[in-house]
Design a protein around this motif. Structure first.
Motif, short mmCIF file in Angstrom:
data_model
loop_
_atom_site.label_atom_id
_atom_site.label_comp_id
_atom_site.label_asym_id
_atom_site.label_seq_id
_atom_site.Cartn_x
_atom_site.Cartn_y
_atom_site.Cartn_z
N LEU A 1 85.02 -48.70 -15.92
CA LEU A 1 85.25 -49.75 -16.92
C LEU A 1 84.69 -49.27 -18.26
O LEU A 1 83.52 -48.89 -18.34
N LYS A 2 85.55 -49.30 -19.28
CA LYS A 2 85.12 -48.84 -20.61
C LYS A 2 85.22 -50.00 -21.61
O LYS A 2 85.94 -50.95 -21.35
N THR B 1 88.20 -53.89 -23.54
CA THR B 1 88.58 -54.46 -24.84
C THR B 1 90.05 -54.90 -24.84
O THR B 1 90.44 -55.82 -25.55
N MET B 2 90.86 -54.22 -24.02
CA MET B 2 92.31 -54.51 -24.01
C MET B 2 92.66 -55.66 -23.06
O MET B 2 93.81 -56.08 -23.00
N ILE B 3 91.68 -56.12 -22.29
CA ILE B 3 91.99 -57.17 -21.30
C ILE B 3 91.89 -58.55 -21.96
O ILE B 3 90.94 -58.83 -22.69
N GLY B 4 92.90 -59.38 -21.72
CA GLY B 4 92.89 -60.76 -22.24
C GLY B 4 92.87 -61.72 -21.07
O GLY B 4 92.86 -61.29 -19.91
N ASN C 1 80.87 -48.93 -17.90
CA ASN C 1 80.06 -49.94 -18.61
C ASN C 1 79.65 -51.11 -17.73
O ASN C 1 79.70 -52.27 -18.16
N VAL C 2 79.27 -50.82 -16.50
CA VAL C 2 78.95 -51.92 -15.57
C VAL C 2 77.66 -52.64 -15.94
O VAL C 2 77.45 -53.79 -15.55
N HIS C 3 76.80 -51.98 -16.73
CA HIS C 3 75.55 -52.64 -17.11
C HIS C 3 75.80 -53.88 -17.96
O HIS C 3 74.94 -54.72 -18.14
#
Ligand code: SF4
Length: 424
Positions: free
Chosen positions: A166-167, A268-271, A202-204
């Motif tokens: 996940l970014k 960032t691209m997920i809505g 980016n799981v943190h």
């Protein structure tokens, strides 16, 4: 050179007493706990003669939580609950949680019965949830659970592993639920069949509650288990429930592990997204379904019935009223969450808005009681399944979404983007 191992390979090697294992290898393991819920009654009835002769393997192994149809909706449920209580007493089962504690998966984590680096099996498909705190956990069937209860061991096939990185970071009003629904929409409901899904990157940025939502739905893409690395977020959470680092040995995958597949998602691209009837992988961006009228909203379950879910919903519902055509059902995942939500005034907000609070448990999620739908009705739910009949009626429709989308839509009476302004 020896290649590193994935999480599943590492933990199953340890439990199987091997130095190195490969996907497909079959191992005999002794799990730390076996979860059962109301289905402990049919499980135990399968093995009556054996129980009489040998007893159970250990009174510490089973964890039994009454959550599915509580309080009993019909005489047959009441009889099963009674049988379970008698079994618990007779065999001095150590971990028993009667009506009112909450949903089994939440209770196992809250009570510290699933820990990093442990193996927990359960006779419920969403047992995969405890990957949120770095456990290997998976659902098994009732016959297997019955045998495990007697022998304390079972076999597991080492799964292939999928690495999901996940970014980026989530936008406002987009939640962990939108992330996992987007992933399932992409890989399909069977896309990770019998695989171990590992979350990296980016799981943190995700709290244990958010990780829980994601791991919980691992099985909805067919995964055997779904797991997050044990990091400061996990350690802090466990400390908050009274479990110090010395109580567990975490297992994280090796950097040079080999994966069957590697996928990357840019947060960032997920809505906001919605899974439309009648399959969890029919996932659409919210704009494609906006305006569809709904009659029931369900906020809760083991997927999204935790404090942070209620916080985001209460933010939207504060000072508003639920649309007159909608019944809003609130279902805390545990008594503790219910109490915390009361303390924070969230429950007051829901009730003032016109919501109905149900007892901590599974409630309408499985269609047995408390909010069964009528033919032609639509429910927008934060739960994890939307197949035909799941909420008790074959001719009803279930749409799955995040707590933010459900709260916003409850106010408007139709599916509404949570990033919009709330109706006055
Ligand atoms: Fe299953 Fe729903 Fe209960 Fe979760 S809340 S354990 S999905 S019935």
């Amino acid at each position: 050179m020896d290649m590193g191992m994935t999480f599943a390979e590492k933990i199953l090697a340890k439990y199987g007493g091997e130095k190195k294992v490969v996907p497909g290898q079959i191992l005999t393991v002794k799990p730390d706990h076996l979860l059962m819920h109301d289905n402990a009654a049919p499980i135990v009835s399968k093995i009556q003669p054996e129980l009489k002769e040998y007893g159970i393997f250990s009174k510490d192994l089973p964890v039994i939580v009454l959550d599915h149809v509580i309080p009993a909706a019909a005489e047959k449920n009441a009889v099963q609950h009674k049988q379970i209580r008698e079994f618990v007493k007779k065999y001095k089962i150590k971990h028993f949680f009667d009506v009112g504690y909450g949903v089994c998966h939440q209770i196992i984590v809250e009570k510290g019965l699933a820990l990093p680096g442990t193996v927990v099996l359960g006779s419920d498909s969403h047992t995969c949830s405890y990957g949120a705190i770095g456990a290997f956990s998976s659902g098994i069937d009732r016959t297997e659970a019955a045998a495990l209860l007697l022998t304390g061991e079972t076999w597991l096939k080492v799964p292939q592993s999928i690495k999901i990185t996940l970014k980026g970071q989530l936008q406002r009003m987009v939640t962990a639920k939108d992330v996992i629904l987007s992933i399932i929409g992409d890989v399909s409901a069977s896309g990770a069949d019998y695989c171990s899904v590992e979350f990296h990157g980016n799981v943190h940025r995700f709290s244990v509650e958010e990780r829980f939502t994601i791991a919980n739905m691992g099985v909805e893409m067919g995964a055997k288990n779904a797991v997050f690395p044990v990091d400061d977020v996990t350690i802090k959470y466990l400390r908050s429930i009274g479990i110090s680092k010395s109580k567990y040995t975490s297992i994280n995958p090796d950097d040079d592990a080999t994966y069957d597949r590697e996928l990357t998602y840019n947060l960032t691209m997920i809505g906001p997204v919605i899974a439309v009837p009648h399959s969890v992988d029919k996932v659409k961006p919210i704009k494609d379904v906006e305006g569809i009228e709904i009659q029931q909203c369900l906020l809760g379950t083991c997927t999204n019935g935790r404090l942070s879910d209620f916080q985001i919903a209460a933010k939207i519902l504060k000072g508003k009223t639920v649309h007159p055509n909608v019944r809003l059902l609130i279902l805390p995942a545990s008594r503790k969450i219910y109490l915390d939500a009361l303390k924070e005034g969230l429950i007051k907000t829901f009730i003032e808005a016109g919501g109905t609070v149900l007892p901590p448990g599974c409630g309408p999620c499985l269609g047995a009681h408390q909010g069964v739908l009528a033919p032609g009705e639509r429910c927008l739910s934060t739960s994890n399944r939307n197949f035909k009949g799941r909420m008790g009626c074959n001719e009803a429709e279930i749409y799955l979404a995040s707590p933010a989308t459900v709260a916003m839509s409850a106010v408007h009476g139709k599916i509404t983007d949570p990033r919009k302004e709330v109706r006055k």
